[in-house]
Design a protein around this motif. Structure first.
Motif, short mmCIF file in Angstrom:
data_model
loop_
_atom_site.label_atom_id
_atom_site.label_comp_id
_atom_site.label_asym_id
_atom_site.label_seq_id
_atom_site.Cartn_x
_atom_site.Cartn_y
_atom_site.Cartn_z
N GLY A 9 35.97 19.70 27.24
CA GLY A 9 36.42 19.76 28.63
C GLY A 9 37.93 19.82 28.72
N ARG A 38 26.04 18.54 35.92
CA ARG A 38 27.40 18.28 36.37
C ARG A 38 27.37 17.54 37.69
NH1 ARG A 38 29.52 24.40 37.97
NH2 ARG A 38 28.27 24.65 39.89
N ALA A 40 30.16 16.69 40.78
CA ALA A 40 31.48 16.78 41.40
C ALA A 40 31.66 15.58 42.34
CB ALA A 40 31.61 18.08 42.17
N THR A 90 34.61 22.62 39.09
CA THR A 90 35.22 21.35 38.74
C THR A 90 34.22 20.21 38.89
OG1 THR A 90 37.45 22.07 39.34
CG2 THR A 90 37.03 19.70 39.36
N ALA A 91 34.03 19.45 37.81
CA ALA A 91 33.04 18.36 37.82
C ALA A 91 33.08 17.65 36.47
CB ALA A 91 31.64 18.91 38.07
N VAL A 92 32.36 16.55 36.40
CA VAL A 92 32.08 15.91 35.11
C VAL A 92 30.77 16.51 34.59
CG1 VAL A 92 31.53 13.77 33.91
CG2 VAL A 92 33.27 13.78 35.72
N TYR A 93 30.83 17.05 33.40
CA TYR A 93 29.67 17.69 32.79
C TYR A 93 29.07 16.75 31.74
CZ TYR A 93 30.85 22.13 34.99
OH TYR A 93 31.09 23.12 35.91
N SER A 94 27.76 16.58 31.82
CA SER A 94 27.06 15.68 30.90
C SER A 94 25.89 16.41 30.26
CB SER A 94 26.53 14.45 31.64
OG SER A 94 27.57 13.72 32.25
N GLY A 108 29.83 12.27 29.20
CA GLY A 108 30.43 13.15 30.21
C GLY A 108 31.82 13.61 29.80
N THR A 109 32.14 14.83 30.20
CA THR A 109 33.46 15.37 29.94
C THR A 109 33.95 16.08 31.21
OG1 THR A 109 34.80 16.75 28.44
CG2 THR A 109 32.59 17.56 28.98
N GLN A 110 35.21 15.86 31.56
CA GLN A 110 35.76 16.40 32.80
C GLN A 110 36.17 17.85 32.61
OE1 GLN A 110 36.29 14.88 35.97
NE2 GLN A 110 36.82 16.98 36.57
N THR A 112 38.16 20.67 34.89
CA THR A 112 38.94 20.89 36.11
C THR A 112 39.43 22.33 36.11
OG1 THR A 112 39.66 18.58 36.15
CG2 THR A 112 40.92 20.16 37.47
#
Length: 115
Positions: A9, A38, A40, A90-94, A108-110, A112
């Motif tokens: 990320g 994800r 947001a 844009t979001a935290v992806y898991s 999770g990884t951000q 942006t």
């Protein structure tokens, strides 16, 4: 205890690309599905891309044609290749791995997307 660790990320400009990785610390047996979710800020979590125990994949309409999910069984790793990124990505992806025994989640990884 097997753990999932995401990486890849970061901050990227609109139109750019990123590849997320989800590495399992050990082998997970009896997997029936894997996927990337994800979330947001202020929004519900959504399934972005999924892959079953074979090679069948599915994608959210918002990312079709831009994102590709893949897996490398030899490396116990799943990937999400993201192209033509938009600010709304844009979001935290898991990452998630579903097995007959239990579900596994990464931390999770951000991601942006901003100029």
């Amino acid at each position: 205890q097997v753990q999932l660790v995401e990486s890849g990320g970061g901050l990227v400009q609109p139109g750019g690309s990123l590849r997320l990785s989800c590495a399992a610390s050990g082998r997970i047996v009896s997997i029936y599905a894997m996927g990337w979710y994800r979330q947001a800020p202020g929004k519900m979590s959504e399934l972005v891309a999924g892959i079953d125990s074979g090679v069948d994949t599915n994608y959210a309409d918002s990312v079709k044609g831009r994102f590709t999910i893949s897996r490398d069984n030899a490396k116990n790793t799943m990937y999400l290749h993201m192209t033509s990124l938009k600010p709304e990505d844009t979001a935290v992806y898991s990452c998630n791995v579903g097995s007959t025994q239990r579900d596994y989640w990464g931390q999770g990884t951000q991601v942006t997307v901003s100029s």
